[in-house]
Design a protein around this motif. Structure first.
Motif, PDB file in Angstrom:
ATOM      1  N   SER A  76       0.679 -15.124  11.620  1.00 22.96           N
ATOM      2  CA  SER A  76      -0.479 -14.962  12.507  1.00 22.96           C
ATOM      3  C   SER A  76      -1.766 -15.571  11.953  1.00 22.96           C
ATOM      4  O   SER A  76      -2.745 -15.714  12.685  1.00 22.96           O
ATOM      5  CB  SER A  76      -0.705 -13.476  12.794  1.00 22.96           C
ATOM      6  OG  SER A  76      -0.872 -12.776  11.592  1.00 22.96           O
ATOM      7  N   ALA A 103      -2.149 -12.059   2.933  1.00 22.17           N
ATOM      8  CA  ALA A 103      -3.335 -11.188   2.859  1.00 22.17           C
ATOM      9  C   ALA A 103      -4.340 -11.696   1.835  1.00 22.17           C
ATOM     10  O   ALA A 103      -5.540 -11.444   1.953  1.00 22.17           O
ATOM     11  CB  ALA A 103      -2.920  -9.770   2.499  1.00 22.17           C
ATOM     12  N   TRP A 104      -3.874 -12.423   0.832  1.00 24.45           N
ATOM     13  CA  TRP A 104      -4.800 -12.924  -0.193  1.00 24.45           C
ATOM     14  C   TRP A 104      -5.856 -13.831   0.424  1.00 24.45           C
ATOM     15  O   TRP A 104      -6.987 -13.905  -0.046  1.00 24.45           O
ATOM     16  CB  TRP A 104      -4.030 -13.681  -1.277  1.00 24.45           C
ATOM     17  CG  TRP A 104      -3.211 -12.775  -2.125  1.00 24.45           C
ATOM     18  CD1 TRP A 104      -1.869 -12.538  -2.014  1.00 24.45           C
ATOM     19  CD2 TRP A 104      -3.667 -11.951  -3.209  1.00 24.45           C
ATOM     20  NE1 TRP A 104      -1.462 -11.635  -2.962  1.00 24.45           N
ATOM     21  CE2 TRP A 104      -2.549 -11.252  -3.707  1.00 24.45           C
ATOM     22  CE3 TRP A 104      -4.915 -11.743  -3.803  1.00 24.45           C
ATOM     23  CZ2 TRP A 104      -2.637 -10.360  -4.775  1.00 24.45           C
ATOM     24  CZ3 TRP A 104      -4.994 -10.849  -4.862  1.00 24.45           C
ATOM     25  CH2 TRP A 104      -3.877 -10.165  -5.338  1.00 24.45           C
ATOM     26  N   VAL A 117       3.151 -12.095  16.404  1.00 28.45           N
ATOM     27  CA  VAL A 117       4.282 -11.485  17.102  1.00 28.45           C
ATOM     28  C   VAL A 117       3.833 -10.154  17.680  1.00 28.45           C
ATOM     29  O   VAL A 117       3.249  -9.319  16.981  1.00 28.45           O
ATOM     30  CB  VAL A 117       5.480 -11.293  16.139  1.00 28.45           C
ATOM     31  CG1 VAL A 117       6.572 -10.464  16.795  1.00 28.45           C
ATOM     32  CG2 VAL A 117       6.005 -12.645  15.700  1.00 28.45           C
ATOM     33  N   ALA A 148       8.085  -9.301   7.545  1.00 25.81           N
ATOM     34  CA  ALA A 148       7.359  -9.371   6.257  1.00 25.81           C
ATOM     35  C   ALA A 148       5.866  -9.432   6.553  1.00 25.81           C
ATOM     36  O   ALA A 148       5.170 -10.352   6.141  1.00 25.81           O
ATOM     37  CB  ALA A 148       7.828 -10.594   5.480  1.00 25.81           C
ATOM     38  N   THR A 193       0.445  -5.254   5.105  1.00 25.58           N
ATOM     39  CA  THR A 193      -0.374  -4.110   5.545  1.00 25.58           C
ATOM     40  C   THR A 193      -1.792  -4.529   5.943  1.00 25.58           C
ATOM     41  O   THR A 193      -2.510  -3.732   6.544  1.00 25.58           O
ATOM     42  CB  THR A 193      -0.525  -3.085   4.396  1.00 25.58           C
ATOM     43  OG1 THR A 193      -1.132  -3.744   3.278  1.00 25.58           O
ATOM     44  CG2 THR A 193       0.815  -2.511   3.965  1.00 25.58           C
ATOM     45  N   TRP A 194      -2.190  -5.717   5.578  1.00 28.34           N
ATOM     46  CA  TRP A 194      -3.604  -6.096   5.694  1.00 28.34           C
ATOM     47  C   TRP A 194      -4.152  -5.946   7.106  1.00 28.34           C
ATOM     48  O   TRP A 194      -5.327  -5.619   7.302  1.00 28.34           O
ATOM     49  CB  TRP A 194      -3.775  -7.545   5.201  1.00 28.34           C
ATOM     50  CG  TRP A 194      -5.202  -7.971   5.190  1.00 28.34           C
ATOM     51  CD1 TRP A 194      -5.828  -8.752   6.107  1.00 28.34           C
ATOM     52  CD2 TRP A 194      -6.199  -7.623   4.228  1.00 28.34           C
ATOM     53  NE1 TRP A 194      -7.147  -8.920   5.786  1.00 28.34           N
ATOM     54  CE2 TRP A 194      -7.408  -8.232   4.631  1.00 28.34           C
ATOM     55  CE3 TRP A 194      -6.189  -6.849   3.065  1.00 28.34           C
ATOM     56  CZ2 TRP A 194      -8.585  -8.093   3.913  1.00 28.34           C
ATOM     57  CZ3 TRP A 194      -7.381  -6.717   2.357  1.00 28.34           C
ATOM     58  CH2 TRP A 194      -8.554  -7.325   2.778  1.00 28.34           C
ATOM     59  N   THR A 241     -12.576  -1.815   3.512  1.00 29.70           N
ATOM     60  CA  THR A 241     -12.156  -2.849   2.546  1.00 29.70           C
ATOM     61  C   THR A 241     -11.838  -4.163   3.262  1.00 29.70           C
ATOM     62  O   THR A 241     -12.197  -5.245   2.804  1.00 29.70           O
ATOM     63  CB  THR A 241     -10.862  -2.383   1.824  1.00 29.70           C
ATOM     64  OG1 THR A 241     -11.127  -1.147   1.189  1.00 29.70           O
ATOM     65  CG2 THR A 241     -10.381  -3.401   0.820  1.00 29.70           C
ATOM     66  N   SER A 247      -9.279  -0.664  -5.084  1.00 26.39           N
ATOM     67  CA  SER A 247     -10.347  -1.354  -4.351  1.00 26.39           C
ATOM     68  C   SER A 247     -11.656  -0.581  -4.493  1.00 26.39           C
ATOM     69  O   SER A 247     -12.711  -1.174  -4.747  1.00 26.39           O
ATOM     70  CB  SER A 247     -10.000  -1.485  -2.869  1.00 26.39           C
ATOM     71  OG  SER A 247      -8.778  -2.127  -2.714  1.00 26.39           O
ATOM     72  N   HIS A 271       4.788  -4.221  15.924  1.00 29.47           N
ATOM     73  CA  HIS A 271       5.593  -5.152  16.731  1.00 29.47           C
ATOM     74  C   HIS A 271       7.055  -4.702  16.834  1.00 29.47           C
ATOM     75  O   HIS A 271       7.796  -5.221  17.653  1.00 29.47           O
ATOM     76  CB  HIS A 271       5.506  -6.576  16.157  1.00 29.47           C
ATOM     77  CG  HIS A 271       5.869  -6.651  14.707  1.00 29.47           C
ATOM     78  ND1 HIS A 271       5.059  -6.167  13.705  1.00 29.47           N
ATOM     79  CD2 HIS A 271       6.973  -7.126  14.084  1.00 29.47           C
ATOM     80  CE1 HIS A 271       5.649  -6.337  12.536  1.00 29.47           C
ATOM     81  NE2 HIS A 271       6.801  -6.919  12.737  1.00 29.47           N
ATOM     82  N   ALA A 277       5.965  -3.337  -1.496  1.00 31.24           N
ATOM     83  CA  ALA A 277       4.538  -3.577  -1.224  1.00 31.24           C
ATOM     84  C   ALA A 277       3.712  -3.751  -2.496  1.00 31.24           C
ATOM     85  O   ALA A 277       2.729  -3.064  -2.733  1.00 31.24           O
ATOM     86  CB  ALA A 277       3.970  -2.447  -0.374  1.00 31.24           C
TER      87      ALA A 277
END
Ligand code: FAD
Length: 361
Positions: free
Chosen positions: A36, A43-44, A101, A144, A147-148, A169, A191, A304, A339
């Motif tokens: 996406s 996420a990085w 998705v 896959a 979580t971001w 965050t 964090s 999804h 994770a």
């Protein structure tokens, strides 16, 4: 009809795609990787600029191409996005993006459902993976998605009345942006700790945590790693909600963190019970706040998969490694013990091997 659709091109998805390719599945022919984001990095790619490679707890190599020795002062978002981009090109993974998705559901064949279970879901037909940019039919889905994209905001009375700024965050850009303000940082994870140390240089802060923070000075060795994994797996195999990474690991007592404790920055005031228009109320009094920074973690991005009705009464998806107890067509990479950057790479490989085994069966 694809053999495998991989959803997500972060650490776990790229690891899965690499191993699928090595097993002879060609992108665009036998498999497809959907992501996406606008570009590589998972996420990085989204993390705040002040999170440098040196400040991140660790970035694990993707299989087949080590990250090397990048500059520790470079923002992790830049360095990891570049690394993942090179990786996708080197191994010709042909990630299709941006594709979000929305939905995965069984294909409705002319003869109707093949194998309906006690939840009314057909577990025998191929799956259709749908997005705004098209749909793909497949025998196996490797999900896959990390979580971001699912930041968690806990509910507290009065939250909607607060007149200052609230951010998560997920939306943090830099401490500089909050200069001169009083910031209440909520959350007991890595964090929160990193934000407090940065913010203390340009703002005043209050730290709010539900439980007293646990700084752990034991060795972060293999035995510790196995212990963390065992605790996380216990929950996911029972279909309970996943434990946050720090919930399982505690916080490492580094010299920098020790200094933060000595300076009074990394000292929690406990948890407030209420939010007012101008601050937060602790049992021993109100603290004025300009900003509330919710460093309260993330949840698995699995919306999804809702149509497949995989959730157990405990709130989580019951898994055995990457396998979902309820549905052999779905493999979860980067969920539960997957994770973390080490776990995500391993889970990607395990999901690829399981998908290849399903293809051969
Ligand atoms: P991600 O990297 O999140 O990749 C998931 C991909 O899926 C993304 O590209 C996303 O765009 C895509 N996606 C999501 N939903 C959809 C959808 N519906 N359709 C299509 N694509 C989708 N771990 C460490 O070991 N060390 C650290 O220092 C560390 N720091 C962290 C800091 C933060 C703030 C967070 C949130 C996590 C941190 N972690 C750290 C954990 C670690 O980043 C992750 O566990 C791991 O990198 C995640 O890899 P992943 O492939 O599972 O997910």
């Amino acid at each position: 009809m694809y053999d495998v659709v991989v959803i997500g091109a972060g650490q776990a998805g790229l690891s899965a795609a690499y191993h699928l390719r090595r097993s002879g599945l060609e992108p665009g022919e036998h498999m497809v990787v959907l992501d996406s984001s606008d570009g590589p990095g998972g996420a990085w790619r989204e993390r705040w600029d002040s999170l440098t490679l040196g400040a991140a707890h660790g970035i694990h190599d993707l299989p087949g191409l080590p990250i090397g020795a990048p500059d520790p002062t470079e923002p992790a978002s830049v360095a990891v996005s570049r690394y993942y981009g090179t990786y996708e090109e080197t191994f010709g993974l042909d990630v299709v993006r941006p594709v979000r998705v929305r939905d995965v559901r069984p294909l409705e064949g002319p003869d109707g459902p093949v194998d309906v279970d006690d939840r009314g879901v057909d577990r025998g037909s191929p799956l259709v993976v749908s997005s705004d940019a098209g749909s793909w039919t497949t025998r196996t889905v490797v999900s896959a998605t990390g979580t971001w994209t699912r930041p968690y905001w806990p509910a507290y009375p009065g939250r909607e009345t607060f007149l200052g700024r609230q951010l998560h965050t997920h939306d943090f850009v830099s401490a500089e942006e909050l200069r001169g303000q009083h910031v209440v940082v909520v959350g007991g994870g890595a964090s929160a700790v990193q934000f407090l140390l940065q913010l203390a240089k340009v703002t005043t802060t209050t730290w709010a945590t539900r439980r007293p923070p646990v700084f752990d000075d034991r060795a972060f060795d293999q035995e510790w790693g196995r212990d963390v994994e065992r605790r996380v797996v216990e929950r996911t195999s029972a279909g309970l909600t996943t434990l946050s990474v720090v919930g399982a690991t505690g916080l490492p007592l580094t010299p920098v963190y020790q200094q933060g404790i000595d300076d009074g920055v990394l000292v929690s005031r406990g948890m407030f019970t209420e939010i007012t228009p101008t601050g937060v109320v602790f049992p021993d009094g109100e603290v004025r706040a300009d900003v509330i920074l919710w460093a309260t973690g993330f949840r698995p991005a699995v919306d999804h998969l809702a149509q497949l009705r995989l959730r157990e009464p405990g709130g989580g998806i019951a898994t055995d490694g990457v396998h979902v107890d309820r549905d052999p067509r779905v493999l979860l990479a980067g969920y539960g013990s997957g994770a973390s950057t080490i776990g995500a790479t391993r889970a990607g490989r395990a999901a690829a091997l399981a998908a290849v085994a399903r293809r051969a069966a």
